[in-house]
Scaffold this active site. Structure first.
Site, PDB file in Angstrom:
ATOM      1  N   HIS A 133     -12.963   1.083  -4.378  1.00 38.36           N
ATOM      2  CA  HIS A 133     -13.439   0.513  -3.145  1.00 38.36           C
ATOM      3  C   HIS A 133     -15.078   0.655  -2.881  1.00 38.36           C
ATOM      4  O   HIS A 133     -15.692  -0.045  -2.566  1.00 38.36           O
ATOM      5  CB  HIS A 133     -12.854   1.180  -1.736  1.00 38.36           C
ATOM      6  CG  HIS A 133     -11.396   0.845  -1.773  1.00 38.36           C
ATOM      7  ND1 HIS A 133     -10.318   1.787  -1.611  1.00 38.36           N
ATOM      8  CD2 HIS A 133     -10.691  -0.354  -1.728  1.00 38.36           C
ATOM      9  CE1 HIS A 133      -9.364   1.091  -1.628  1.00 38.36           C
ATOM     10  NE2 HIS A 133      -9.444  -0.170  -1.624  1.00 38.36           N
TER      11      HIS A 133
ATOM     12  N   LYS B 106       2.581  -1.915   5.675  1.00 37.16           N
ATOM     13  CA  LYS B 106       2.467  -1.419   4.512  1.00 37.16           C
ATOM     14  C   LYS B 106       2.974   0.040   4.706  1.00 37.16           C
ATOM     15  O   LYS B 106       2.782   0.714   3.452  1.00 37.16           O
ATOM     16  CB  LYS B 106       0.824  -1.338   3.978  1.00 37.16           C
ATOM     17  CG  LYS B 106       0.630  -2.813   3.560  1.00 37.16           C
ATOM     18  CD  LYS B 106      -0.806  -2.844   2.519  1.00 37.16           C
ATOM     19  CE  LYS B 106      -1.139  -3.834   1.775  1.00 37.16           C
ATOM     20  NZ  LYS B 106      -2.294  -3.506   1.145  1.00 37.16           N
TER      21      LYS B 106
ATOM     22  N   ARG C  29      -9.837  -7.503  -9.030  1.00 36.98           N
ATOM     23  CA  ARG C  29      -9.945  -6.660 -10.203  1.00 36.98           C
ATOM     24  C   ARG C  29      -9.156  -7.355 -11.443  1.00 36.98           C
ATOM     25  O   ARG C  29      -9.678  -7.245 -12.654  1.00 36.98           O
ATOM     26  CB  ARG C  29      -8.807  -5.608  -9.933  1.00 36.98           C
ATOM     27  CG  ARG C  29      -9.309  -4.334  -8.928  1.00 36.98           C
ATOM     28  CD  ARG C  29      -7.969  -3.574  -8.633  1.00 36.98           C
ATOM     29  NE  ARG C  29      -7.658  -4.319  -7.347  1.00 36.98           N
ATOM     30  CZ  ARG C  29      -6.599  -3.903  -6.706  1.00 36.98           C
ATOM     31  NH1 ARG C  29      -6.495  -2.645  -6.470  1.00 36.98           N
ATOM     32  NH2 ARG C  29      -6.349  -4.767  -5.602  1.00 36.98           N
TER      33      ARG C  29
ATOM     34  N   SER D 211      -5.339   2.381  -4.455  1.00 36.79           N
ATOM     35  CA  SER D 211      -4.597   3.376  -3.881  1.00 36.79           C
ATOM     36  C   SER D 211      -3.197   3.590  -3.816  1.00 36.79           C
ATOM     37  O   SER D 211      -2.882   4.831  -3.924  1.00 36.79           O
ATOM     38  CB  SER D 211      -4.954   2.732  -2.188  1.00 36.79           C
ATOM     39  OG  SER D 211      -6.320   2.601  -1.968  1.00 36.79           O
TER      40      SER D 211
HETATM   41  P1  ADP Z   1      -5.488  -4.637   1.254  1.00 35.57           P
HETATM   42  O1  ADP Z   1      -4.349  -3.996   1.698  1.00 35.57           O
HETATM   43  O2  ADP Z   1      -6.333  -5.605   2.190  1.00 35.57           O
HETATM   44  O3  ADP Z   1      -5.574  -5.287  -0.055  1.00 35.57           O
HETATM   45  P2  ADP Z   1      -7.063  -2.492  -0.076  1.00 35.57           P
HETATM   46  O4  ADP Z   1      -7.424  -1.057   0.482  1.00 35.57           O
HETATM   47  O5  ADP Z   1      -6.057  -2.419  -1.054  1.00 35.57           O
HETATM   48  O6  ADP Z   1      -6.578  -3.479   0.762  1.00 35.57           O
HETATM   49  O7  ADP Z   1      -8.219  -3.295  -0.790  1.00 35.57           O
HETATM   50  C1  ADP Z   1      -9.300  -3.756  -0.017  1.00 35.57           C
HETATM   51  C2  ADP Z   1      -9.934  -4.742  -0.991  1.00 35.57           C
HETATM   52  O8  ADP Z   1     -10.546  -3.988  -2.025  1.00 35.57           O
HETATM   53  C3  ADP Z   1      -9.177  -5.828  -1.591  1.00 35.57           C
HETATM   54  O9  ADP Z   1      -9.954  -6.770  -1.735  1.00 35.57           O
HETATM   55  C4  ADP Z   1      -8.910  -5.060  -3.074  1.00 35.57           C
HETATM   56  O10 ADP Z   1      -8.817  -6.272  -4.031  1.00 35.57           O
HETATM   57  C5  ADP Z   1     -10.132  -4.209  -3.121  1.00 35.57           C
HETATM   58  N1  ADP Z   1     -10.101  -3.340  -3.998  1.00 35.57           N
HETATM   59  C6  ADP Z   1      -9.162  -2.338  -3.995  1.00 35.57           C
HETATM   60  N2  ADP Z   1      -9.124  -1.703  -5.301  1.00 35.57           N
HETATM   61  C7  ADP Z   1     -10.117  -2.097  -5.898  1.00 35.57           C
HETATM   62  C8  ADP Z   1     -10.849  -1.749  -7.113  1.00 35.57           C
HETATM   63  N3  ADP Z   1     -10.286  -0.617  -7.829  1.00 35.57           N
HETATM   64  N4  ADP Z   1     -11.902  -2.507  -7.762  1.00 35.57           N
HETATM   65  C9  ADP Z   1     -12.177  -3.523  -7.073  1.00 35.57           C
HETATM   66  N5  ADP Z   1     -11.729  -3.995  -5.852  1.00 35.57           N
HETATM   67  C10 ADP Z   1     -10.689  -3.334  -5.221  1.00 35.57           C
END
Ligand code: ADP
Length: 161
Positions: A17, A41, A90, A128
């Site tokens: 992130h 979630k 990703r 996460s």
């Molecule tokens: P959501 O529940 O909205 O998917 P996340 O917290 O999982 O929320 O992620 C928020 C954003 O960050 C999403 O666009 C996700 O694709 C991106 N993201 C999460 N982890 C990574 C990572 N390791 N590399 C790049 N982008 C990421």
């Protein structure tokens, strides 16, 4: 002034992130990283905790605001005078869901663009939920999350035992 919103669950914030945030900060004048409540979630950390962890992790950026939101993202973006949403991509596996969300948000507000940013390759396998799972099983996640999130994970998982 170009304002972008970086929305997500951030349960907890990871170095992936932060990698995306850092790229967004170079593209926009102001980036608002905002925590969705997302009760469906069943997050490990509540919205307030996730917000507090991000606050601590992004202190070094002067043009980043941390916030929380609940409800329709396009309405929130309008309220914040943002012209773009930032999302991380990703892998191809992210693409279908992200495309659907981006097109739906564009339908709801044609003036709001979604901007996809790719992280450094070393974060492409990071999310996460994997971090939570490894931490729960006693693995070392120190290379994947900022220090504050590591400490919070350890505390939270000890309490759960
Ligand atoms: P959501 O529940 O909205 O998917 P996340 O917290 O999982 O929320 O992620 C928020 C954003 O960050 C999403 O666009 C996700 O694709 C991106 N993201 C999460 N982890 C990574 C990572 N390791 N590399 C790049 N982008 C990421």
């Amino acid at each position: 002034m170009k304002i972008a919103i970086y929305p997500g669950t951030f349960d907890p914030i990871t170095n992936g992130h932060l990698d995306i945030l850092e790229r967004a900060v170079r593209l926009f004048d102001r980036v608002i990283i905002t925590v969705a409540k997302n009760p469906s979630k069943k997050p490990l950390f509540d919205q307030e905790e996730r917000y507090t962890l991000i606050r601590a992790a992004v202190k070094r950026y002067s043009n980043v605001e941390v916030d929380t939101f609940d409800g329709l993202l396009v309405e929130y973006a309008k309220k914040k005078h943002a012209t773009a949403l930032v999302r991380g991509l990703r892998a191809i596996s992210d693409f279908e869901y992200e495309l659907q969300m981006a097109l739906m948000n564009r339908k709801l507000d044609s003036t709001l663009e979604t901007v996809f940013l790719m992280p450094n390759e070393k974060y492409t396998y990071l999310n996460s939920s994997i971090v939570r799972e490894i931490a729960r099983l006693g693995g070392d996640v120190s290379g994947f999350v900022p220090d504050v999130a590591l400490k919070a994970l350890i505390r939270k998982l000890q309490k759960k035992k």
